[in-house]
Each structure stands twice: as structure tokens, then as C-alpha cells.
Design a protein around this motif. Structure first.
Motif, PDB file in Angstrom:
ATOM      1  N   SER A 175      -2.329   5.231  -7.733  1.00 15.51           N
ATOM      2  CA  SER A 175      -2.112   3.787  -7.973  1.00 15.51           C
ATOM      3  C   SER A 175      -3.122   3.028  -7.272  1.00 15.51           C
ATOM      4  O   SER A 175      -3.315   2.889  -6.305  1.00 15.51           O
ATOM      5  CB  SER A 175      -0.718   3.590  -7.540  1.00 15.51           C
ATOM      6  N   GLU A 229       3.672  -3.153 -10.503  1.00 14.89           N
ATOM      7  CA  GLU A 229       4.131  -1.594 -10.668  1.00 14.89           C
ATOM      8  C   GLU A 229       3.498  -1.125 -11.897  1.00 14.89           C
ATOM      9  O   GLU A 229       3.333   0.150 -11.970  1.00 14.89           O
ATOM     10  CB  GLU A 229       5.542  -1.879 -10.513  1.00 14.89           C
ATOM     11  N   ASP A 236       3.885  -7.608  -3.681  1.00 15.09           N
ATOM     12  CA  ASP A 236       4.011  -6.193  -4.411  1.00 15.09           C
ATOM     13  C   ASP A 236       2.395  -5.675  -4.841  1.00 15.09           C
ATOM     14  O   ASP A 236       2.611  -4.494  -5.418  1.00 15.09           O
ATOM     15  CB  ASP A 236       4.909  -6.488  -5.581  1.00 15.09           C
ATOM     16  N   HIS A 286       1.424  -1.971  -4.424  1.00 10.05           N
ATOM     17  CA  HIS A 286       1.145  -0.971  -5.204  1.00 10.05           C
ATOM     18  C   HIS A 286      -0.168  -0.539  -5.259  1.00 10.05           C
ATOM     19  O   HIS A 286      -0.638   0.670  -5.916  1.00 10.05           O
ATOM     20  CB  HIS A 286       1.926  -1.308  -6.345  1.00 10.05           C
ATOM     21  N   GLN A 305       2.676   1.823   0.433  1.00 13.10           N
ATOM     22  CA  GLN A 305       2.268   1.374  -1.159  1.00 13.10           C
ATOM     23  C   GLN A 305       3.212   1.210  -2.161  1.00 13.10           C
ATOM     24  O   GLN A 305       3.247   0.697  -2.950  1.00 13.10           O
ATOM     25  CB  GLN A 305       1.445   2.550  -1.401  1.00 13.10           C
ATOM     26  N   HIS A 306       4.355   2.165  -2.040  1.00 14.26           N
ATOM     27  CA  HIS A 306       5.460   2.213  -2.839  1.00 14.26           C
ATOM     28  C   HIS A 306       6.990   2.050  -2.144  1.00 14.26           C
ATOM     29  O   HIS A 306       6.961   1.913  -1.096  1.00 14.26           O
ATOM     30  CB  HIS A 306       5.208   3.469  -3.732  1.00 14.26           C
TER      31      HIS A 306
END
Lengths: 401, 381
Positions: A281, B194, B261, B264, B321-322
């Protein structure tokens, strides 16, 4: 379909070595719960393109499962057996598309509130497996090196704050010949302890001159591949009906030849690089994300004994649609942001190295390139210490190598 | 191995210790003022503003000693004047849209996080408007991305059509105002980190421009000119929020922040920058509340992340990161509650469920959230 209905001919599309592995272990594969089996097949289907350590691990895991009695197997996998799946999931082609299946399974686990149970089952199984299999101690203690901050003339903030408690911080490193010394150290280890994919060099920009025996990945060298991927994404997202899940499936199926990696190279390394871009990602657009993810995956998958990682400046943040559009012009860089990314990346590189066997003897060095700050961590290095004495790179390495 | 509950509790205790030093707050106990005394302190015209400190931030970048430099406004301006809950546990799906929908309904939603669908359960806005017979202008949502277009109104049969909040999407508004691609505004139109390849398209720019001119009393030119001075989508959201508060003064206002966010994308520096900006914007909204006669002295401000992010030590994730592992840190967050009748500088480390938000708002505003699965947080109702 459920695992007990598996037949050899169902694996006809698997690459040759993966197919052989399945046929050899078909008996045990028929006895596993589907929620577990799909994850295992996800690894098996890529067997031909896996690193040696991954192949060994997978073979040992299958052998171990085969040797468990029915009662032991039930006990080891009880957490997975308790997971309820939908009929829709059972009807998916989990044999030929295990990666897509596990993605659907993940969504199912979240929506049915079974994710925590699945985590527990996976952790319990992993702990048992780890205890049952002999630990593969590396031939030589691992050495991780991370270099950050290329292109930064001055920085007054504190670096390596997360690493310092684990080793010694040096504030007066003589930077001359720093990178060449590190590259020479890595090359010497590769010659002395030669093994395939055991010694790596990952660079977030254009690579420095390095020994050809190293497994090598760089963001700069993959530029045409990244552009090809972005073009593909761009054209696919324009198609009506395309959604996030479908795009992920499509990206997972991409092979090196689909992305203009035309020269027949190292199949294993080529696949590894494509996966970095298709499964990571932010790896397609930010070199710091690419570098950190590449190091993580190299450590997790190939368990190297030597890993040199060098972060380089990433492009400045822009709107996502601009970042994701394949563009020819030179991007505007963000060296300061990249230094902070690299600082955290260095910490993650160390954490990921410490997850591997032999962690108690492993060594780690992080250095602010062309500057005076560095941290070394190793069994002989007193934790949480600091030194302001002048020291060159060779002397610094002597603390841990 | 520690159980999940033990870990979550430890996280809460750790936060409390950090805060005791950093924000000079005290630990709450059962020696509260009675509920009757608090009710007496509540003004008649009650307003509630909810800010989701989005999309999830971890302890080490916020409340832990090494992260406190990123949230100076929370620590120095807000928490000393608030009741702080150290353990807010989200047991639902950790996707931003579905988690925000769960916060707004008080029930764990299972809708597809990436589909433009309304929540399945009645929202807090529907409870509020139906029971207190409030007009649509009195409940608003300012949402970060086009995917949040349906957050204001559920598909519930007994509520639903016509009873929800009005949703304003500042980015959609800006897109309508600039009408064509314009590089000066591109940085304000970042959407959905995302699934960055997809931004749900919305139609209806005429309605957006009408909102701008008639409701917010902003000319397209003024809006464009001011937008040029802003640096992120959340800044745009707060600019619109302030305008909404000045011109419409809704009693129930929900603002969803989302800049954080960017994590991500794997860039730690941008993630931390997002936290610092969100910290500053939360303080700006509180100042707006205090400075406007329609809000001052009668507004409850509730700030909470929708959820956390994965822990560094969970090998199944990739740290900040997530939020995919579902580990204790990604499920455990906090809540800042401030306003009339709410004790200042007090910390509670008992576990609160994120579903408790809606019934708590209901208890403070005087409506019941019948179908919510949460319970009012007794310390602040």
C-alpha cells in the motif's frame, strides 16, 4: 466444495513444483478445515516462486501436519474448525484462487464477528508449530543496516528515538566513506557465507555501486514497472463496474511480463518485486513506503542474514489521483518528510529482524547518511547508552560484527 | 499470554498515567456529583457537537510521552477542561465508513465499507429529529469523502426517509464550485486513502451550490478564495463547519475528520502531520463553540477516534500503516467529553463501548435511542 472432496486433477493449473507438493500431501489437505486450508494453499500455489527458506518452512509445515494423529490434528486446528463459513464462500474456487478466497474470508470474518476467534486460532497454531519445528539458526548472526536521510543537509531534531533504548547511540560518527564501508561489509559477508537470497541490498532511489552477488531491489530500477502498473490501474478503473475488490483481484494476478519486465531475469526476485507493487500500500507512489515494505517482506519471506536498506527522498504529497496517474515529469521531492519516514522505517526494520530465529545474536546499525548520528544494537552493545566520541564507520561496525 | 481484555485495560491504565503527568488531571471515582445535580446544571437549549478524530491514531503518536508533542491542544487546552475516558472499545468492523456508521447508530453495522449504502440501524439524527420533532436544518453531518454521503439517514423502516441529518460534503461542494479541474484546489480534494483508486462520483452540483449560497451564505467566489488558503481536506471541513455553525447553528452537528488516514500510504511523516492538524482543528472548533452565542455555555463537545491502528508488535500488521489485525490497540481508543455539567480534568479508565456514544447523546439532549445497543455513559449524562 470442501477440502475432503479434493482430487489431484483439481490442481492442474498449479505450477509444476506446487502441483507435486499438493499431490504428495493430498491426504492431509483433505483433512483440514477450509478456513485454514485456504491460507495454506495461498502459499502452496506460489511454491515455484518462493525463496528457499519459505520453501523449507512450507515443506516442514506440511510434513508436520501429515504426522499428526487425527486427535492431535483436531486439537491443533480446533479454533479453525469452529469458524463458520457461508455456503457462498464454500462455493468459491478456493483451489485455484486461494488469495481471492482469503480476501472474501477476511470480509466474512469481520462481518460475522469471528475475526478475533480467527486471530486466536492462528496465533495458537503458530505457537504450536513454532514449538514443534526445530529452529533454523542462521549460519552467521544476522546483520541489518538501515541508512536514512539522503539529501538532507541539516536536521536538528532527534533521530532514532525508538531504537536508542535497545543499543548505543553515537552522536559523532565521521561520515566519510560511510556508505562504501557499509556496502563493502555486506559484500564481504555475501562472499564469506554464500547462500541464495541470504544477503540483500534494498535502495529507495538510485542504487549505489554494489556487489553483484547481493539480492538487489531498488525503487529507481523499477520505475518503468511502476509506470506500467499505474497505466494498467488507470485503464482498469475507467471501466464501468470496476470496484476495489475486482481491482485487487486483477492486481494479484499480474505477472512480471504483464508489467514490461521483459528480460528473463530471476523469476523468484521478479515475482517478489511485482508483489511489492501489487500487494503493498503506497509502494507504487512513495519510495519510502516501497523501501520499508520491501525490507519487511524480504525479512519475512527470505530471512536474510544480511540486509542493507537505504531510504531515499520520496515525492511530495499530492492528491491521490495525481499521484496515481502515470506522469513523465520529475516529481517534487520531500527530503525532510522522507527522513522522518526513514527513521520509523529503520525501527520497523529492526523489529522485523528481531522476529526471526537467532534474534538474540542479531546486530543492527542505523545511520543518518553523510551525518554524525548512528545507533548500533547487538548482544555486546550496552543498551540505552550514548557516546559523543569521534568514531568512523569501520569502528562503528566493529561493535556489532 | 495476556488476554485481550487485560491488554485493553493495560492500555487504558497507561493512558491515565500519561495524562496525569501531562494534562494535570485527576482520576475519576464514584464520588461524582449526583445525576440530579448535573441535570440541574444543564441549560435548556442543548447542543451537541461530535468530532471523530479520524481515521485512527495510536497512543505512541498521541498520548504516550513520545507522542504528546503531536497533540498539544488536546493535552493543554481540551483535556484539562474535559472528562476523559481512556478505554473506548470498538468491537465492530474497523473500516472508516462502517465504523463511523456504527458510532452514529449505536449498533455495530455490517454494511460494505466501500459501498455507498445507508446504515442499517437508525442514526442518532433520526432519533433526535423524530422524538424531539426537530426540522432537518437542526441536524448536520460534515463528512470527509463522497463515500459518506448516506451517513445521515438509515435504511430502517421505522425511521429513515426524511428524518435524517443533512449531509454536507465539503469536497463535493468545492468540486461543484470550481466546476473544472483546477490545480489550486487539488490538495483539498484528496479522497479515501484506503481505496485510493476509487472515489464514488456524486451528481447534483446545482444542489451543492444552492447549499453554499443560501444556507452557508457564501458566494462561490468567496468560497473559492478562502479554500485557496487551506492546506488539507479536514481544514476545508472545519471551514465549512464554522460557516454552518454561524449561519444555521444546528443543535446536533457531527464532523468526521479523515486526514490522518493518509497513514495507509505508509508515510509516517504524513500520518503524524495529520494528527497535528487534527489536534489543532479540534481546538479551533472548541474555540468556535465558546465564542458563538448560539453554542457557548450550552454545547457538549465529544471527540473520539473511530478506532485505533495496528500495534508495532503485531507481526500480522505493518504498524501504524493499517487497521487490519483487529488487535487490542486498533480496537481501543478514547473519548473527550466537555461542556456544561461535565466534570473538568477527570479521567476514567473503565471500559466504555463505542456504541455508548448514541445513547449518551440521547440522554444529554433528551431523546431515547431505542434500538441502540449501547448504554448511556453515566459519568457524563
Amino acid at each position: 466444495m470442501l477440502p475432503n472432496e479434493l482430487k489431484p486433477e483439481m490442481f492442474s493449473s498449479y505450477p509444476p513444483e506446487a502441483k507435486s507438493l499438493v499431490i504428495e500431501n493430498l491426504g492431509v489437505l483433505r483433512e483440514l478445515p477450509l478456513s485454514f486450508e485456504s491460507g495454506l494453499l495461498r502459499e502452496v500455489i506460489d511454491f515455484d516462486y518462493k525463496f528457499p527458506s519459505e520453501r523449507r518452512s512450507l515443506q516442514r509445515e506440511l510434513t508436520n501436519l501429515s504426522h499428526l494423529s487425527p486427535a492431535e490434528k483436531a486439537e491443533w486446528l480446533q479454533g479453525f474448525s469452529a469458524i463458520t463459513l457461508s455456503t457462498k464462500l464454500e462455493h468459491l474456487d478456493w483451489v485455484n484462487s486461494p488469495a481471492q478466497f482469503t480476501e472474501q474470508l477476511s470480509a466474512h470474518l469481520w462481518t460475522t464477528n469471528q475475526l478475533d476467534a480467527f486471530r486466536l486460532a492462528a496465533n495458537a497454531y503458530g505457537d504450536r508449530l513454532g514449538a514443534a519445528l526445530p529452529v533454523e539458526v542462521p549460519a552467521v548472526p544476522r546483520l541489518g543496516i538501515t541508512v536514512i536521510g539522503e539529501g538532507i543537509p541539516f536536521y536538528s531534531g532527534q533521530l532514532f528515538r525508538k531504537l536508542r533504548p535497545h543499543g548505543a547511540y553515537f552522536s559523532n560518527v565521521l561520515p566519510d566513506e560511510g556508505l562504501p564501508t557499509l556496502l563493502a561489509t555486506v559484500a564481504a559477508r555475501a562472499k564469506q557465507h554464500h547462500a541464495p537470497y541470504a544477503h540483500w541490498y534494498i535502495d529507495g532511489g538510485e542504487a549505489a555501486g554494489h556487489d553483484a552477488s547481493l539480492a538487489f531491489v531498488s525503487y529507481g530500477a523499477l520505475e518503468s514497472v511502476r509506470m506500467a502498473l499505474l497505466r494498467k490501474i488507470h485503464s482498469e478503473t475507467e471501466k464501468p463496474g470496476m470496484g476495489p475488490e475486482m481491482l485487487r483481484t486483477l492486481m494479484a494476478e499480474l505477472r512480471p511480463t504483464d508489467l514490461d519486465m521483459k528480460e528473463p531475469g530471476d523469476q523468484v526476485l521478479d515475482r517478489f518485486q511485482v508483489k511489492l507493487l501489487t500487494e503493498g500500500s503506497g509502494t507504487q507512489i512513495f519510495s519510502t513506503s516501497f523501501t520499508q515494505w520491501a525490507a519487511r517482506e524480504a525479512l519475512r519471506r527470505s530471512e536474510p542474514v544480511t540486509l542493507l536498506v537505504r531510504f531515499a527522498p520520496r515525492q511530495r504529497q499530492k492528491p491521490m489521483n495525481e499521484l496515481l496517474s502515470p506522469q513523465a515529469e520529475q516529481p517534487d521531492l520531500d527530503p525532510l518528510g522522507s527522513l522522518i519516514d526513514g527513521d520509523m522505517g529503520a525501527y520497523y526494520n529492526w523489529l522485523n529482524q528481531q522476529r526471526l530465529p537467532g534474534a538474540e545474536n542479531a546486530a543492527f546499525l542505523a545511520w543518518f547518511e553523510r551525518h554524525n548520528q548512528a545507533v548500533v544494537i547487538g548482544p555486546a552493545v550496552p543498551r540505552g547508552t550514548e557516546s559523543a566520541n569521534a568514531i568512523n564507520m569501520e569502528q562503528l561496525l566493529s561493535w556489532i560484527v | 499470554m495476556q488476554s485481550w481484555d487485560e491488554i485493553a485495560h493495560a492500555v487504558g491504565r497507561t493512558r491515565r498515567e500519561f495524562l496525569r503527568d501531562a494534562a494535570k488531571v485527576t482520576v475519576g471515582s464514584t464520588l461524582l456529583r449526583s445525576g440530579f445535580a448535573r441535570a440541574a446544571a444543564l441549560p435548556k437549549q442543548k447542543k451537541v457537537v461530535v468530532i471523530t478524530f479520524g481515521g485512527g491514531a495510536r497512543d505512541q503518536e498521541t498520548l504516550a510521552p513520545e507522542g504528546q508533542e503531536n497533540v498539544p491542544n488536546l493535552l493543554r487546552e481540551l483535556i484539562p477542561r474535559a472528562t476523559f475516558f481512556t478505554q473506548v472499545v470498538n468491537r465492530g468492523i474497523l473500516g472508516h465508513y462502517v465504523a463511523t456508521a456504527s458510532l452514529a447508530t449505536g449498533a455495530y453495522e455490517t454494511i460494505n465499507n466501500f459501498a455507498a449504502l445507508p446504515p442499517q440501524n437508525p442514526t442518532v439524527f433520526e432519533y433526535y429529529r423524530k422524538e424531539l420533532k426537530r426540522p432537518s436544518s437542526d441536524a448536520w453531518v460534515v463528512a470527509p469523502s463522497n463515500g459518506f454521503n448516506h451517513i445521515g439517514e438509515s435504511s430502517s423502516r421505522s425511521f429513515g426517509p426524511g428524518l435524517g441529518a443533512r449531509v454536507i460534503l465539503p469536497k463535493h461542494l468545492l468540486r461543484a464550485a470550481i466546476s473544472s479541474g483546477n490545480a489550486d484546489y487539488a490538495h483539498l480534494l484528496r479522497d479515501n486513502y484506503e481505496t485510493p483508486y476509487f472515489t464514488p462520483e456524486l451528481s447534483g452540483s446545482d444542489f451543492e451550490l444552492e447549499q453554499l449560497e443560501h444556507l452557508l451564505k457564501l458566494s462561490v467566489d468567496d468560497f473559492k478564495m478562502h479554500a485557496r488558503t487551506l492546506s488539507s481536506p479536514d481544514e476545508l471541513s472545519v471551514y465549512i463547519t464554522k460557516q454552518l455553525m454561524r449561519q444555521v447553528a444546528p443543535s446536533l452537528l457531527w464532523i468526521t475528520m479523515h486526514d490522518i488516514d493518509i497513514a495507509h500510504a505508509g508515510t509516517y511523516s504524513l500520518y503524524v502531520e495529520g494528527i497535528r492538524r487534527t489536534d489543532r482543528l479540534c481546538a479551533e472548533i472548541w474555540k468556535t463553540i465558546e465564542s458563538q452565542p448560539e453554542y457557548a455555555g450550552k454545547t457538549t463537545l465529544l471527540i473520539l477516534p473511530d478506532f485505533g491502528r495496528d500495534a508495532d508488535n503485531d507481526a500480522g500488521g505493518n504498524g501504524f500503516q493499517h487497521h487490519r489485525t483487529g488487535d487490542a490497540l486498533s480496537r481501543t481508543t478514547w473519548l473527550i467529553a466537555m461542556g456544561p455539567g461535565i466534570r473538568e480534568g477527570v479521567v476514567y479508565d473503565r471500559a466504555v463501548d463505542s456504541l455508548d456514544l448514541v445513547p449518551t447523546i440521547g440522554a444529554r439532549m433528551g431523546f431515547s435511542a431505542l434500538l441502540s445497543k449501547g448504554r448511556p455513559i453515566t459519568e457524563i449524562v
